[in-house]
Design a protein around this motif. Sequence first.
Motif, mmCIF file in Angstrom:
data_model
loop_
_atom_site.group_PDB
_atom_site.id
_atom_site.type_symbol
_atom_site.label_atom_id
_atom_site.label_comp_id
_atom_site.label_asym_id
_atom_site.label_seq_id
_atom_site.Cartn_x
_atom_site.Cartn_y
_atom_site.Cartn_z
ATOM 1 N N VAL A 80 56.675 -5.248 60.092
ATOM 2 C CA VAL A 80 58.131 -5.383 60.054
ATOM 3 C C VAL A 80 58.437 -6.776 60.590
ATOM 4 O O VAL A 80 57.959 -7.158 61.662
ATOM 5 N N ARG A 85 62.920 -5.914 63.447
ATOM 6 C CA ARG A 85 62.334 -4.965 64.393
ATOM 7 C C ARG A 85 63.440 -4.256 65.164
ATOM 8 O O ARG A 85 64.482 -4.826 65.438
ATOM 9 N N GLY A 90 60.658 0.172 60.465
ATOM 10 C CA GLY A 90 59.306 0.681 60.670
ATOM 11 C C GLY A 90 59.253 2.192 60.565
ATOM 12 O O GLY A 90 58.374 2.751 59.895
#
Length: 144
Positions: A80, A85, A90
């Motif tokens: 990612v 993030r 994810g």
Amino acid sequence: MQIRKARLTDAQAIATLAHELGYEASEADMVFRLTHLLPDEDQFVAVAELEDQTLAGWIAAERRLSLESGEKAEIVGLVVGSQARRTGAGRALVNAACEWAQARKLTSLCVRSNAARSEAHQFYPALGFNHNKTQHVYVISLKG
């Protein structure tokens, strides 16, 4: 954000994201890999695409059959991008891999995580993964 199957046209973005985690691969490398992986029913490669059509991340998983543990699915790559993030990208990619594995009647999904990636060691248990073992990986170069 949309999770979708990867395409050959994603090769450059996938290579760029891989580079963020130190995996060196060119666009041509990724085109070659995707050309072989995408049509294989035992391989799963998906991307997280943002509304502006940029890629936030990718995941690769595969069906594995081993003598010692039988058949399972394994995440063999998850990246990612730093900008995405902690946005759920994810988690969404892992969920897509779980759905892919379940559709193939596989009963477990595993992942190996580099000891240096401390964030991953918090991420996977938060998704329900259990720490099973710690191991060392040894590699020998086979180049002439």
